[in-house]
Motif scaffolding. Sequence first.
Motif, PDB file in Angstrom:
ATOM      1  N   HIS A   1      22.177  13.686 -18.421  1.00 21.43           N
ATOM      2  CA  HIS A   1      22.223  14.481 -17.228  1.00 21.43           C
ATOM      3  C   HIS A   1      21.002  13.532 -16.197  1.00 21.43           C
ATOM      4  CE1 HIS A   1      24.743  17.133 -18.989  1.00 21.43           C
ATOM      5  NE2 HIS A   1      23.713  17.623 -20.109  1.00 21.43           N
ATOM      6  N   ASP A   2      21.668  12.750 -15.490  1.00 23.10           N
ATOM      7  CA  ASP A   2      20.758  11.999 -14.459  1.00 23.10           C
ATOM      8  C   ASP A   2      20.809  12.408 -13.090  1.00 23.10           C
ATOM      9  OD1 ASP A   2      23.542  10.825 -14.424  1.00 23.10           O
ATOM     10  OD2 ASP A   2      22.748   8.781 -14.427  1.00 23.10           O
ATOM     11  N   SER A   3      20.504  13.791 -12.621  1.00 20.99           N
ATOM     12  CA  SER A   3      20.886  14.262 -11.316  1.00 20.99           C
ATOM     13  C   SER A   3      19.948  13.142 -10.571  1.00 20.99           C
ATOM     14  CB  SER A   3      20.531  15.812 -11.356  1.00 20.99           C
ATOM     15  OG  SER A   3      19.256  16.024 -11.888  1.00 20.99           O
ATOM     16  N   TYR A   4      18.659  12.911 -10.758  1.00 20.78           N
ATOM     17  CA  TYR A   4      17.632  12.048 -10.180  1.00 20.78           C
ATOM     18  C   TYR A   4      18.292  10.833  -9.832  1.00 20.78           C
ATOM     19  CZ  TYR A   4      17.378  10.961 -15.281  1.00 20.78           C
ATOM     20  OH  TYR A   4      17.839  10.785 -16.450  1.00 20.78           O
TER      21      TYR A   4
ATOM     22  N   LEU B   1       0.758  -1.087   0.002  1.00 21.53           N
ATOM     23  CA  LEU B   1      -0.164  -0.093   0.029  1.00 21.53           C
ATOM     24  C   LEU B   1       0.986   1.316  -0.122  1.00 21.53           C
ATOM     25  CD1 LEU B   1      -2.598  -1.194   2.640  1.00 21.53           C
ATOM     26  CD2 LEU B   1      -2.776  -1.373   0.068  1.00 21.53           C
ATOM     27  N   LYS B   2       0.381   2.300  -0.384  1.00 20.30           N
ATOM     28  CA  LYS B   2       0.980   3.590  -0.442  1.00 20.30           C
ATOM     29  C   LYS B   2       1.353   4.116   0.827  1.00 20.30           C
ATOM     30  CE  LYS B   2       0.450   5.237  -4.955  1.00 20.30           C
ATOM     31  NZ  LYS B   2      -0.507   5.997  -6.203  1.00 20.30           N
ATOM     32  N   ASN B   3       2.463   4.723   1.069  1.00 20.96           N
ATOM     33  CA  ASN B   3       3.012   5.348   2.286  1.00 20.96           C
ATOM     34  C   ASN B   3       2.749   7.003   2.008  1.00 20.96           C
ATOM     35  OD1 ASN B   3       4.469   6.399   4.130  1.00 20.96           O
ATOM     36  ND2 ASN B   3       5.945   4.861   4.244  1.00 20.96           N
ATOM     37  N   PRO B   4       2.182   7.685   2.759  1.00 16.33           N
ATOM     38  CA  PRO B   4       1.710   9.208   2.545  1.00 16.33           C
ATOM     39  C   PRO B   4       2.855   9.896   2.727  1.00 16.33           C
ATOM     40  CG  PRO B   4       0.677   8.285   4.687  1.00 16.33           C
ATOM     41  CD  PRO B   4       1.129   7.257   3.895  1.00 16.33           C
ATOM     42  N   TYR B   5       4.224   9.439   3.364  1.00 20.55           N
ATOM     43  CA  TYR B   5       5.441  10.071   3.477  1.00 20.55           C
ATOM     44  C   TYR B   5       6.257   9.964   2.375  1.00 20.55           C
ATOM     45  CZ  TYR B   5       2.969  10.553   8.085  1.00 20.55           C
ATOM     46  OH  TYR B   5       2.266  10.820   9.193  1.00 20.55           O
ATOM     47  N   LEU B   6       6.089   8.972   1.566  1.00 20.27           N
ATOM     48  CA  LEU B   6       6.965   8.875   0.557  1.00 20.27           C
ATOM     49  C   LEU B   6       6.757   9.127  -0.908  1.00 20.27           C
ATOM     50  CD1 LEU B   6       7.901   5.221   1.663  1.00 20.27           C
ATOM     51  CD2 LEU B   6       9.146   7.347   2.208  1.00 20.27           C
ATOM     52  N   THR B   7       7.604   9.531  -1.996  1.00 19.85           N
ATOM     53  CA  THR B   7       7.483   9.744  -3.256  1.00 19.85           C
ATOM     54  C   THR B   7       7.838   8.520  -4.127  1.00 19.85           C
ATOM     55  OG1 THR B   7       9.774  10.652  -3.580  1.00 19.85           O
ATOM     56  CG2 THR B   7       7.993  12.195  -3.041  1.00 19.85           C
ATOM     57  N   ALA B   8       7.480   8.623  -5.125  1.00 22.94           N
ATOM     58  CA  ALA B   8       7.649   7.169  -6.027  1.00 22.94           C
ATOM     59  C   ALA B   8       8.513   7.544  -7.474  1.00 22.94           C
ATOM     60  CB  ALA B   8       6.574   6.478  -6.396  1.00 22.94           C
ATOM     61  N   SER B   9       9.082   6.547  -7.893  1.00 24.48           N
ATOM     62  CA  SER B   9       9.577   6.544  -9.114  1.00 24.48           C
ATOM     63  C   SER B   9       8.572   6.799 -10.297  1.00 24.48           C
ATOM     64  CB  SER B   9      10.580   5.498  -9.560  1.00 24.48           C
ATOM     65  OG  SER B   9       9.813   4.168  -9.849  1.00 24.48           O
ATOM     66  N   ASP B  10       8.948   6.838 -11.538  1.00 26.51           N
ATOM     67  CA  ASP B  10       8.061   6.733 -12.667  1.00 26.51           C
ATOM     68  C   ASP B  10       7.408   5.351 -12.774  1.00 26.51           C
ATOM     69  OD1 ASP B  10       8.928   9.259 -13.265  1.00 26.51           O
ATOM     70  OD2 ASP B  10      10.205   8.620 -14.982  1.00 26.51           O
TER      71      ASP B  10
END
Length: 481
Positions: free
Chosen positions: A395-398, A341-350
Amino acid sequence: MASVFRKDFLWGGACAANQFEGAWNIDGKGPSVSDMCTNGTHTEPKRITTAIREDTLYPSHEAVDFYHHYEEDIALFGEMGFKVFRTSINWTRIFPTGEETQPNEAGLAFYDRVFDCCKKYGIEPLVTISHYELPYALVEKHNGWADRRLVDLFLNYCKTIFARYNGKVKYWLTFNEINSGVMPMGAVLSTGTVRGYEGSVKQVPDRPQERFQALHHMFVASAKAVAYAHANYPHYRVGNMELFATSYPLTPAPDDLIANQKYMQRMNWFCSDVQVQGKYPYYTKRMFEEFGITIQMQPGDEQILQEGKVDFYAFSYYMSSCISADAADKQKTDGNLVGGLKNPYLTASDWGWQIDPKGLRYTLNEIYSRYGIPLMVVENGLGARDVLEADGSIHDSYRIDYLRQHIEQMAEAVKDGVDLMGYTPWGCIDLVSASTGEMAKRYGFIYVEKYDDGTGSLGRRRKDSFYWYQKVIASNGADLV
Ligand code: BG6
């Protein structure tokens, strides 16, 4: 800042034969499960076919053609300063159907060339013996690892490569992400229990009885290989390899806590409890009852497991998710073979994999407190769409941000007291995605001009992250800027 990592810390990168070698039918190689898989996308799952279909693209067939570019690629790893290179041996290069009595000399000679080349650059190979490339003939004939005969076939394969590469390889991992067999999709990639199945890898019939029986055979095979290595090559170090799918309770509700504990046991601890502690853990009986399964063991199996405990614990870590006792109507997240399940505190990759560097520190502490043996992070990284600029730069700064944050948390774990041996980020050179078969999902420090429609010059380019990682290694992890 001074480095907190040990002086002999194994910095490097990781790949898998089936995802980057190509040359799928060259020099006597037989077809593996991966060679029967088509490409897919983030939204359209890849498929497995029971025969090679005309007009169908099978991305592993050429992949990024490491088979013919290994010298150039290993030179680039050397330029980054790699101390270690995790790769795997394609079982079907050595035993094309898995059942030959004599190995294929051309296949053995290829890995001689690879390991000799590593040596030239002072790079220690770390070899995964089986990484998602079971001989497809064993699927057709025996339904993969469901059949106990595979134990001896695997052991024979191990004995062959242990003898051949003595003096060239010291670190070995038996099975990549062995716990993927706990999940339905693992039937394709890992246990090979898909005889006669053609279709989406996400819709494989869920047959836990077969998968767990297969896993038992893999545990026995792994333990026998470890014991054999210890008896005959005392300088070898053999590890397990787990897909660590860290999870948190979605809320502090006690029911969520229990649900998460059970998930962690089933998903993350079960296989390594067997491989590190040498016996099935205490919660197995109830877990098997809940799956409605019974495992056939032979007399002596318990002793084999006890005598084949691994020397170090290796794992992949990409993301984390949440678990709830009541998952209905809750937002799901994507992930490597697993959801959650999604964690509201985290972002995600594409691709929807939740990014959680602190979860790595937590995970390292959890594993080390349970087992107390050296740990190695043998996969970690960000699958992302890269842009090749007109001047050839990327340029892969991510990606740099992702890796930096994870290395920072590894440093925290080391300060916490964890014994961490090394770090090999995944797909150090772009390769085919295991879950979707895409090229567009890139992890590398090195860009490969190869695209999802099968075209591309196969030219290699250094990304910005290449130069960044070079500094990280040169400073033993102290310079992360
Ligand atoms: C791990 C596998 O699950 O994750 C690799 O060991 C795989 O084989 C890696 O490539 C990343 O997953 P994906 O699906 O992005 O290739």
